[in-house]
Design a protein around this motif. Structure first.
Motif, mmCIF file in Angstrom:
data_model
loop_
_atom_site.group_PDB
_atom_site.id
_atom_site.type_symbol
_atom_site.label_atom_id
_atom_site.label_comp_id
_atom_site.label_asym_id
_atom_site.label_seq_id
_atom_site.Cartn_x
_atom_site.Cartn_y
_atom_site.Cartn_z
ATOM 1 N N ILE A 50 0.837 -1.204 0.000
ATOM 2 C CA ILE A 50 0.000 0.000 0.000
ATOM 3 C C ILE A 50 0.870 1.250 0.000
ATOM 4 O O ILE A 50 0.543 2.270 -0.622
ATOM 5 C CB ILE A 50 -0.969 -0.005 1.210
ATOM 6 N N TYR A 51 2.015 1.161 0.658
ATOM 7 C CA TYR A 51 2.958 2.287 0.691
ATOM 8 C C TYR A 51 3.470 2.594 -0.714
ATOM 9 O O TYR A 51 3.412 3.738 -1.185
ATOM 10 C CB TYR A 51 4.111 1.949 1.630
ATOM 11 N N THR A 52 3.978 1.569 -1.393
ATOM 12 C CA THR A 52 4.539 1.761 -2.736
ATOM 13 C C THR A 52 3.483 2.257 -3.705
ATOM 14 O O THR A 52 3.745 3.116 -4.556
ATOM 15 C CB THR A 52 5.140 0.441 -3.245
ATOM 16 N N LEU A 53 2.290 1.718 -3.584
ATOM 17 C CA LEU A 53 1.206 2.064 -4.502
ATOM 18 C C LEU A 53 0.866 3.547 -4.411
ATOM 19 O O LEU A 53 0.838 4.266 -5.423
ATOM 20 C CB LEU A 53 -0.019 1.212 -4.168
ATOM 21 N N LEU A 54 0.608 4.044 -3.196
ATOM 22 C CA LEU A 54 0.245 5.446 -3.029
ATOM 23 C C LEU A 54 1.434 6.360 -3.315
ATOM 24 O O LEU A 54 1.280 7.446 -3.896
ATOM 25 C CB LEU A 54 -0.270 5.687 -1.605
ATOM 26 N N PHE A 55 2.608 5.916 -2.924
ATOM 27 C CA PHE A 55 3.820 6.703 -3.152
ATOM 28 C C PHE A 55 4.001 6.991 -4.644
ATOM 29 O O PHE A 55 4.177 8.143 -5.061
ATOM 30 C CB PHE A 55 5.015 5.932 -2.597
ATOM 31 N N ALA A 56 3.943 5.956 -5.466
ATOM 32 C CA ALA A 56 4.166 6.125 -6.902
ATOM 33 C C ALA A 56 3.035 6.897 -7.567
ATOM 34 O O ALA A 56 3.262 7.703 -8.478
ATOM 35 C CB ALA A 56 4.317 4.748 -7.562
ATOM 36 N N ALA A 57 1.789 6.659 -7.119
ATOM 37 C CA ALA A 57 0.637 7.274 -7.774
ATOM 38 C C ALA A 57 0.574 8.781 -7.551
ATOM 39 O O ALA A 57 0.063 9.519 -8.406
ATOM 40 C CB ALA A 57 -0.643 6.620 -7.268
ATOM 41 N N LEU A 58 1.093 9.271 -6.434
ATOM 42 C CA LEU A 58 0.899 10.673 -6.058
ATOM 43 C C LEU A 58 2.094 11.572 -6.342
ATOM 44 O O LEU A 58 2.024 12.788 -6.126
ATOM 45 C CB LEU A 58 0.558 10.751 -4.558
ATOM 46 N N LEU A 59 3.205 11.008 -6.830
ATOM 47 C CA LEU A 59 4.421 11.802 -7.015
ATOM 48 C C LEU A 59 4.207 12.997 -7.941
ATOM 49 O O LEU A 59 4.588 14.130 -7.616
ATOM 50 C CB LEU A 59 5.542 10.914 -7.570
ATOM 51 N N LEU A 60 3.624 12.762 -9.111
ATOM 52 C CA LEU A 60 3.444 13.847 -10.076
ATOM 53 C C LEU A 60 2.566 14.957 -9.520
ATOM 54 O O LEU A 60 2.849 16.142 -9.693
ATOM 55 C CB LEU A 60 2.825 13.308 -11.373
ATOM 56 N N THR A 61 1.493 14.574 -8.860
ATOM 57 C CA THR A 61 0.567 15.564 -8.326
ATOM 58 C C THR A 61 1.241 16.470 -7.308
ATOM 59 O O THR A 61 1.129 17.703 -7.368
ATOM 60 C CB THR A 61 -0.648 14.863 -7.685
ATOM 61 N N GLN B 75 10.473 5.349 -9.851
ATOM 62 C CA GLN B 75 9.584 4.481 -9.091
ATOM 63 C C GLN B 75 8.961 3.421 -9.994
ATOM 64 O O GLN B 75 8.816 2.259 -9.607
ATOM 65 C CB GLN B 75 8.493 5.316 -8.412
ATOM 66 N N THR B 76 8.579 3.824 -11.207
ATOM 67 C CA THR B 76 8.040 2.855 -12.168
ATOM 68 C C THR B 76 9.099 1.829 -12.541
ATOM 69 O O THR B 76 8.828 0.625 -12.641
ATOM 70 C CB THR B 76 7.536 3.585 -13.426
ATOM 71 N N GLY B 77 10.332 2.299 -12.741
ATOM 72 C CA GLY B 77 11.417 1.375 -13.066
ATOM 73 C C GLY B 77 11.703 0.409 -11.939
ATOM 74 O O GLY B 77 11.935 -0.788 -12.171
ATOM 75 N N SER B 78 11.659 0.900 -10.691
ATOM 76 C CA SER B 78 11.924 0.012 -9.558
ATOM 77 C C SER B 78 10.819 -1.030 -9.416
ATOM 78 O O SER B 78 11.087 -2.199 -9.126
ATOM 79 C CB SER B 78 12.073 0.813 -8.264
ATOM 80 N N ALA B 79 9.555 -0.613 -9.634
ATOM 81 C CA ALA B 79 8.445 -1.573 -9.579
ATOM 82 C C ALA B 79 8.586 -2.613 -10.683
ATOM 83 O O ALA B 79 8.355 -3.817 -10.474
ATOM 84 C CB ALA B 79 7.111 -0.837 -9.703
ATOM 85 N N LEU B 80 8.987 -2.170 -11.862
ATOM 86 C CA LEU B 80 9.200 -3.095 -12.971
ATOM 87 C C LEU B 80 10.355 -4.042 -12.658
ATOM 88 O O LEU B 80 10.290 -5.253 -12.938
ATOM 89 C CB LEU B 80 9.490 -2.309 -14.252
ATOM 90 N N GLY B 81 11.433 -3.502 -12.055
ATOM 91 C CA GLY B 81 12.576 -4.338 -11.702
ATOM 92 C C GLY B 81 12.227 -5.382 -10.659
ATOM 93 O O GLY B 81 12.614 -6.550 -10.774
ATOM 94 N N ILE B 82 11.462 -4.959 -9.633
ATOM 95 C CA ILE B 82 11.043 -5.906 -8.605
ATOM 96 C C ILE B 82 10.173 -6.995 -9.212
ATOM 97 O O ILE B 82 10.284 -8.176 -8.868
ATOM 98 C CB ILE B 82 10.303 -5.164 -7.473
ATOM 99 N N ALA B 83 9.283 -6.608 -10.163
ATOM 100 C CA ALA B 83 8.402 -7.585 -10.807
ATOM 101 C C ALA B 83 9.193 -8.578 -11.652
ATOM 102 O O ALA B 83 9.042 -9.798 -11.523
ATOM 103 C CB ALA B 83 7.368 -6.866 -11.668
ATOM 104 N N VAL B 84 10.067 -8.062 -12.523
ATOM 105 C CA VAL B 84 10.773 -8.933 -13.469
ATOM 106 C C VAL B 84 11.884 -9.719 -12.766
ATOM 107 O O VAL B 84 11.978 -10.943 -12.921
ATOM 108 C CB VAL B 84 11.343 -8.095 -14.632
ATOM 109 N N LEU B 85 12.736 -9.034 -12.004
ATOM 110 C CA LEU B 85 13.818 -9.745 -11.322
ATOM 111 C C LEU B 85 13.276 -10.659 -10.232
ATOM 112 O O LEU B 85 13.809 -11.753 -10.004
ATOM 113 C CB LEU B 85 14.824 -8.761 -10.732
ATOM 114 N N GLY B 86 12.209 -10.218 -9.556
ATOM 115 C CA GLY B 86 11.582 -11.084 -8.564
ATOM 116 C C GLY B 86 11.006 -12.333 -9.192
ATOM 117 O O GLY B 86 11.125 -13.437 -8.647
#
Length: 545
Positions: free
Chosen positions: A64-75, A429-440
């Motif tokens: 939940i932390y990562t989700l809200l963190f990434a979603a609100l950065l631009l705003t 943040q998008t790259g880190s989420a992608l990295g965690i998904a693919v490398l994980g």
């Protein structure tokens, strides 16, 4: 020459004389975010034992932390430009402190998830404003040093967090993993008030882009959700262990569909508002700046490679080498040391080399170190083998991360630095989420298939071995030490160790490939004459918007 951007009254003398103390407060803001994320990952087993929360609640405590963190950065980046970057950072730190207290006193999984959600909100206000404040308050060679300290803080805290978390959990309580944020946060608030100058955009652009903010939140939130949850829920069909499905389908494809629609709509909406001369969340004209556009692509790719390694190594240290949580954190300390050493060397390098060249040197060291890890790690490795490699990797992170940020923002006008910083943070943040998904996925898939194939004959002879295999996979290797302690199941433990080592090696190869791609991408960066080259003449008073 004068610094470009918005002019305003001369800064109070203390902001000029004590700007390096202000840098310390800003860097601690980044440390607060990174350290909290890494400590929580180490604290999860203790939280489960104390609160007895379910596997679904465990997942949401982390995500939940990562989700809200990434979603609100631009705003928040855009809001900070309009209403004051120091002000938004101050509010974000205050929210982070209050939400950490909520986590400290949590009595249930739901209570803890709420606290983590507010931490994500506070963190999304802190990160882009730290970059914007550095961009607005430092110039010329000082700016390169400031970004070096900022970037080294990220690399150092990513390694120091598990060490601090392991020590607190072993000798105090998991609640201190959140409680430590309170004194650090209070120090940051004092530093912001005393030593950091306020800055904001003063251009009179009418309108508040509420729809753009909502589209960006939905788009990036759905994208990060899909990337994080793909392995748990399934990338297309729902996994048997998934806690939720839609008619047998995983929710992940639907999340990606929502992300595509929302982000395409976001781009079209922003273009339309910009043509109408109204305020926008993201000024798309920034992407006409070559260093900004190419730098963001490079930042996304590099984050892909870097964050996946931080995911796999602590698991490998604890479950294969048998380290305790504190020992696993200690094994990562060379990475932090290397990162801080790099920050000390940037000042000297900046006199001889441009930031882009420093980025390429750092990325080259990262590629070399991760490839070396991929080749050398084995089930009987020791810290004497991994420490020198992680030290070199830390130097690479310290050189590349900070100076890449400097390059991305070099030609962004100061009055739009909040938007530029938030865009860069979102790309990372998008790259880190992608990295965690693919490398994980590479790590855990290799772990599962390797364990099953090594024990296929034993399972065929004794079906109970299959249950042990399922248990060790479901625990992400957490049961390996218990299995190794029993001579009857030692063979299962050894097979799992070998398979997990193969998984860590494969993830490292994928990470090295991503970092190499990032290095090649950096060759396209050609900074112009912008903030990176700006200096303030000695007889000219420093100013702020």
């Amino acid at each position: 020459m004068a610094n470009t951007g918005t002019q305003g009254p001369a800064l109070p003398d203390r902001f000029v004389r004590f700007r390096w103390w202000g840098l310390l407060a800003i860097s601690f803001g980044v440390a607060l975010i990174i350290m909290d994320s890494t400590i929580v990952s180490v604290a999860i087993p203790s939280i489960v034992a104390d609160l007895g929360i379910s596997s679904t609640e465990i997942q949401w405590v982390q995500e939940i932390y990562t989700l809200l963190f990434a979603a609100l950065l631009l705003t928040w980046g855009r809001v900070a430009d309009r209403f004051g970057r120091r002000r938004i950072m101050f509010i974000g730190v205050a929210i982070f402190i209050a939400s950490s207290v909520l986590c400290v006193v949590a009595s249930s999984g739901a209570h803890l998830i709420i606290g983590r959600a507010f931490q994500g909100l506070g963190g999304s206000m802190i990160l882009p404003t730290t970059l914007a404040l550095l961009n607005a308050n430092f110039h010329g060679r000082e700016r390169a040093i400031a970004f070096a300290v900022w970037g080294s803080t990220i690399g150092g805290m990513a390694a120091f967090g598990p060490l601090a978390g392991g020590w607190l959990i072993e000798y105090a309580s998991w609640r201190w993993a959140f409680g430590i944020n309170v004194p650090i946060g209070l120090f940051i608030l004092a530093g912001l008030l005393l030593f950091v100058a306020e800055s904001r955009e003063t251009r009179g652009v009418p309108g508040t882009d509420v729809i753009g903010a909502l589209l960006s939140i939905v788009g990036f939130g759905a994208l990060v959700f899909g990337l994080i949850e793909g392995r748990s829920y399934g990338w297309w069909r729902a996994e048997e262990r998934a806690s939720f499905d839609i008619g047998g389908m995983s929710p992940v494809p639907f999340a990606f569909g929502i992300a595509v629609v929302a982000l395409v709509g976001f781009v079209l909406w922003e273009r339309a508002r910009d043509r109408a001369g109204r305020g926008v969340i993201l000024d798309l004209s920034l992407f006409r700046i070559p260093s900004f556009a190419n730098g963001n692509v490079t930042a996304l790719i590099v984050s892909f490679g870097e964050f996946g390694l931080i995911l796999t190594l602590p698991l490998w240290f604890q479950n294969v080498l048998g380290f305790r949580a504190f020992e696993a954190g200690l094994a990562l300390v060379p990475l932090a040391v290397g990162s801080f050493v790099a920050s000390g060397g940037v000042a000297a390098l900046s006199r001889m080399l441009t930031p882009v060249v420093v980025v390429r040197i750092g990325l080259s060291l990262e590629v070399l170190a991760v490839l070396t890890l991929a080749v050398l790690i084995r089930p009987d490795s020791t810290p004497w083998l991994t420490s020198p490699v992680l030290f070199v990797y830390g130097i690479g992170v310290g050189l590349a991360t900070a100076q890449l940020t400097s390059v991305v923002l070099a030609d962004v006008p100061v009055e739009r630095s909040g938007q530029g910083s938030a865009t860069q943070s979102t790309a990372r943040q998008t790259g880190s989420a992608l990295g965690i998904a693919v490398l994980g996925t590479a790590f855990f898939t290799t772990f599962r298939t390797g364990t099953e194939s090594r024990l296929a004959d034993a399972v065929a002879t004794d079906p109970s071995v299959g249950q042990l295999v399922d248990a060790v996979i479901a625990s992400s290797g957490g049961t390996i030490s218990a299995l190794a302690a029993d001579p009857r199941t030692a063979d299962v433990a050894q097979a799992a160790r070998d398979a997990m080592t193969d998984g860590a090696s494969r993830a490292a190869y994928v990470g090295a490939a991503a970092l190499l791609l990032g290095l090649l991408s950096s060759l396209r960066i050609r900074p112009g004459v912008g903030a990176d080259q700006r200096t303030v003449e000695p007889d000219e008073p420093a100013t702020a918007g």
